[in-house]
Design an enzyme around this catalytic site. Structure first.
Site, mmCIF file in Angstrom:
data_model
loop_
_atom_site.group_PDB
_atom_site.id
_atom_site.type_symbol
_atom_site.label_atom_id
_atom_site.label_comp_id
_atom_site.label_asym_id
_atom_site.label_seq_id
_atom_site.Cartn_x
_atom_site.Cartn_y
_atom_site.Cartn_z
ATOM 1 N N ARG A 1 1.616 3.935 -3.238
ATOM 2 C CA ARG A 1 1.296 5.347 -3.012
ATOM 3 C C ARG A 1 2.536 6.219 -3.206
ATOM 4 O O ARG A 1 2.468 7.287 -3.812
ATOM 5 C CB ARG A 1 0.701 5.532 -1.605
ATOM 6 C CG ARG A 1 -0.774 5.140 -1.510
ATOM 7 C CD ARG A 1 -1.225 5.020 -0.064
ATOM 8 N NE ARG A 1 -2.662 4.795 0.057
ATOM 9 C CZ ARG A 1 -3.262 3.631 -0.153
ATOM 10 N NH1 ARG A 1 -2.527 2.581 -0.501
ATOM 11 N NH2 ARG A 1 -4.574 3.507 -0.011
ATOM 12 N N LYS B 1 2.117 -11.523 -5.806
ATOM 13 C CA LYS B 1 1.490 -10.197 -5.864
ATOM 14 C C LYS B 1 2.054 -9.279 -4.788
ATOM 15 O O LYS B 1 2.280 -8.092 -5.023
ATOM 16 C CB LYS B 1 -0.028 -10.361 -5.691
ATOM 17 C CG LYS B 1 -0.837 -9.082 -5.690
ATOM 18 C CD LYS B 1 -2.296 -9.401 -5.473
ATOM 19 C CE LYS B 1 -3.145 -8.134 -5.377
ATOM 20 N NZ LYS B 1 -3.335 -7.474 -6.667
ATOM 21 N N HIS C 1 -13.058 -7.650 -4.343
ATOM 22 C CA HIS C 1 -11.593 -7.676 -4.394
ATOM 23 C C HIS C 1 -11.130 -8.599 -5.520
ATOM 24 O O HIS C 1 -11.872 -8.831 -6.478
ATOM 25 C CB HIS C 1 -11.036 -8.095 -3.035
ATOM 26 C CG HIS C 1 -10.943 -6.952 -2.067
ATOM 27 N ND1 HIS C 1 -9.784 -6.614 -1.413
ATOM 28 C CD2 HIS C 1 -11.870 -6.047 -1.664
ATOM 29 C CE1 HIS C 1 -9.996 -5.560 -0.640
ATOM 30 N NE2 HIS C 1 -11.256 -5.202 -0.763
ATOM 31 N N GLN D 1 -10.168 2.623 -2.367
ATOM 32 C CA GLN D 1 -9.206 3.033 -3.389
ATOM 33 C C GLN D 1 -9.778 4.081 -4.336
ATOM 34 O O GLN D 1 -9.023 4.858 -4.928
ATOM 35 C CB GLN D 1 -8.718 1.817 -4.180
ATOM 36 C CG GLN D 1 -7.845 0.887 -3.357
ATOM 37 C CD GLN D 1 -7.483 -0.396 -4.088
ATOM 38 O OE1 GLN D 1 -8.057 -0.717 -5.132
ATOM 39 N NE2 GLN D 1 -6.535 -1.138 -3.547
ATOM 40 N N SER E 1 0.831 -1.209 0.000
ATOM 41 C CA SER E 1 0.000 0.000 0.000
ATOM 42 C C SER E 1 0.862 1.254 0.000
ATOM 43 O O SER E 1 0.611 2.203 -0.752
ATOM 44 C CB SER E 1 -0.928 -0.005 1.221
ATOM 45 O OG SER E 1 -1.838 -1.074 1.159
ATOM 46 N N GLU F 1 -8.592 -6.166 4.736
ATOM 47 C CA GLU F 1 -7.611 -6.908 3.954
ATOM 48 C C GLU F 1 -6.984 -8.058 4.732
ATOM 49 O O GLU F 1 -6.439 -8.990 4.130
ATOM 50 C CB GLU F 1 -6.525 -5.970 3.433
ATOM 51 C CG GLU F 1 -5.650 -5.356 4.494
ATOM 52 C CD GLU F 1 -4.622 -4.405 3.905
ATOM 53 O OE1 GLU F 1 -3.526 -4.326 4.463
ATOM 54 O OE2 GLU F 1 -4.920 -3.749 2.901
ATOM 55 N N ARG G 1 -13.712 -6.485 -11.620
ATOM 56 C CA ARG G 1 -13.502 -5.573 -10.492
ATOM 57 C C ARG G 1 -14.124 -4.209 -10.782
ATOM 58 O O ARG G 1 -13.958 -3.656 -11.871
ATOM 59 C CB ARG G 1 -12.015 -5.428 -10.171
ATOM 60 C CG ARG G 1 -11.351 -6.731 -9.806
ATOM 61 C CD ARG G 1 -10.012 -6.523 -9.147
ATOM 62 N NE ARG G 1 -10.151 -5.968 -7.801
ATOM 63 C CZ ARG G 1 -9.132 -5.741 -6.982
ATOM 64 N NH1 ARG G 1 -7.902 -6.011 -7.380
ATOM 65 N NH2 ARG G 1 -9.327 -5.251 -5.784
#
EC number: 2.5.1.19
Length: 446
Positions: free
Chosen positions: A34, A431, A358, A182, A30, A331, A131
């Site tokens: 960002r 991922k 998700h 998001q 995250s 999450e 998504r």
């Protein structure tokens, strides 16, 4: 649909005794993504130290490179990356951005297309077509962009054409971000670039994962921006101004990725510790130690040689929790669900209805996989209920990962206490955890 016909199975190892392990967790996804966006929005190069190198961050860097940003990897340390914005701050148009299955890429990068010199086409993995995307794209349309969909409305693939002239005055944007925080973050990240700034109104009744939005606000402000939140009114305001991260930024470890490892101490018993645990953090994973304590674990934060650890110890007895509200940290719900399969009473995990949107429908997936091994679970309108059964009643099975890294780690956690678990496509963990299998085996001393 089963994936087992064309993907290899990984036999999840069973814990042979109580654990005693130290596990080093890579950088936060995250924060990494960002910081990459904010570095690209600046005017000077920024060196990111401890950047997560995983599929999601590779996709983010690839997207930025397509838009004219340079991402130079230190040849001596691949987790150190220097980001150089395009000259003049103008992103390259007539570009193709591939999002894979990364939510932060598909929802953060479209905002950069607003400042491109031509159309930008976005596509992704086939599974990404399911998504939701429409709220952030609606927001960009309210800022003057044109969105052309090449499939289902509100989903990938699509093309964004920036306006000939950006709004000169302060703009108020209204979107329903109930499906994902998001959408809000993606617009807040670009608000400073607008000449008059931005006010964002969330029209939904609930705001999922507020800690992630708070993280975005803190990161914008850390880059010299002026973002303000009125969470009670569901309104965020970003004043106009130049953004510039410090010349060197260190990325915290991903605390949500610590959940499978620290949670393993409860399932197998023993002690697991994670180094470099921050004293304060904007990561939702920072709530994990308190959750594990509620489940019966002992959590301490010792320091050694200037390094602060989160150390979790358990005798293997797990308390179920009534009305376990995970709105702030959805999450880590799959990891907590794996622990609660072995609890002493039923648990209702609530506040996580947005997990249906998700990488996969995580609520449906969790219920399906718990039932697959002989457990008992059902979906709730806003979560799931898990009713434990004796461990001896659970049995091995081929567990699906749904191309979802958190479902793969969920299954690995189950395998600690249930022999015969095989996981489809465990490599989906790349991922966010490039070497999950090696880390997991190392924790178990294998």
């Amino acid at each position: 649909m089963s994936e087992t016909n064309n993907l290899q199975l990984w036999p999840a190892p069973t814990a042979n005794g109580s654990l005693d392990a130290t596990v080093t967790i890579p950088g936060s996804k995250s924060l990494s993504n960002r910081y990459l966006i904010l570095a690209a929005l600046g005017s000077q190069p920024v060196t990111l130290v401890g950047l997560l190198r995983s599929r999601d961050t590779e996709l983010m860097m690839g997207a930025l490179v397509s838009l004219g940003v340079r991402c130079d990897i230190d040849p001596d340390n691949e987790t150190t990356v220097t980001v150089t914005p395009p000259a003049g701050g103008r992103f390259h148009g007539n570009a193709d951005v591939y999002c894979g299955l990364a939510g932060t890429v598909m929802r953060f990068v479209p905002g950069l297309a607003l400042f491109a010199d031509g159309p930008v086409h976005f596509d992704g993995d086939e599974q990404a077509y399911a998504r939701p995307m429409k709220p952030v794209l609606d927001g960009l349309e309210q800022l003057g962009a044109t969105v052309d969909y090449h499939g289902e409305i509100g989903k990938l693939p699509f093309t964004i054409t920036p306006p000939a002239v950006l709004p000169a005055d302060h703009v108020q944007v209204s979107i329903d971000s109930s499906g994902s925080s998001q959408f809000i973050s993606g617009l807040l990240l670009i608000g400073s670039r607008l000449s008059g700034g931005l006010t964002l109104q969330h029209t939904g009744e609930k705001t999922p994962s507020l800690p992630h939005i708070r993280m975005t606000v803190a990161d914008v402000n850390g880059a010299g921006g002026h973002a303000l939140a009125n969470e009670d009114a569901r309104v965020w305001t970003v004043k106009p101004g130049a953004l510039q991260l410090p010349e060197r930024v260190v990325v915290e470890p991903d605390l949500s990725n610590a959940a499978p490892f620290l949670g393993a101490a409860l399932i197998a018993g023993g002690t697991v510790r994670v180094p470099h645990w921050p004293v304060e953090t904007t990561q939702p994973g920072g709530l994990l130690p308190g959750y594990l304590e509620r489940m019966g674990a002992k959590v301490v934060f010792p320091e050694q040689d200037g390094i602060r650890y989160c150390e979790v110890t358990s005798d293997g007895h797990i308390h179920g929790l009534d009305d376990f509200d995970l709105t702030a940290a959805g999450e880590i719900a799959p990891s907590l669900a794996a622990i609660l399969v072995f609890a002493d009473k039923p648990t209702s995990m609530i506040g996580i209805g947005h997990l249906r949107g998700h990488e996969t429908n995580r609520l449906e997936a969790l219920v399906t996989e718990i039932r697959r091994i002989g457990g008992v679970a059902r979906e709730l309108p806003d979560g799931i209920e898990i009713t434990p059964v004796p461990r001896a009643s659970l049995h091995g099975a081929v567990m699906e990962s749904y191309a979802d890294h958190r479902m793969a780690t969920f299954a690995a956690m189950i395998g600690l206490a249930v022999s015969g678990i095989q996981i489809v496509n465990v490599t989906t963990t790349r991922k966010t955890l490039p070497d999950f299998v090696g880390m997991w085996n190392g924790m178990l001393g294998e």
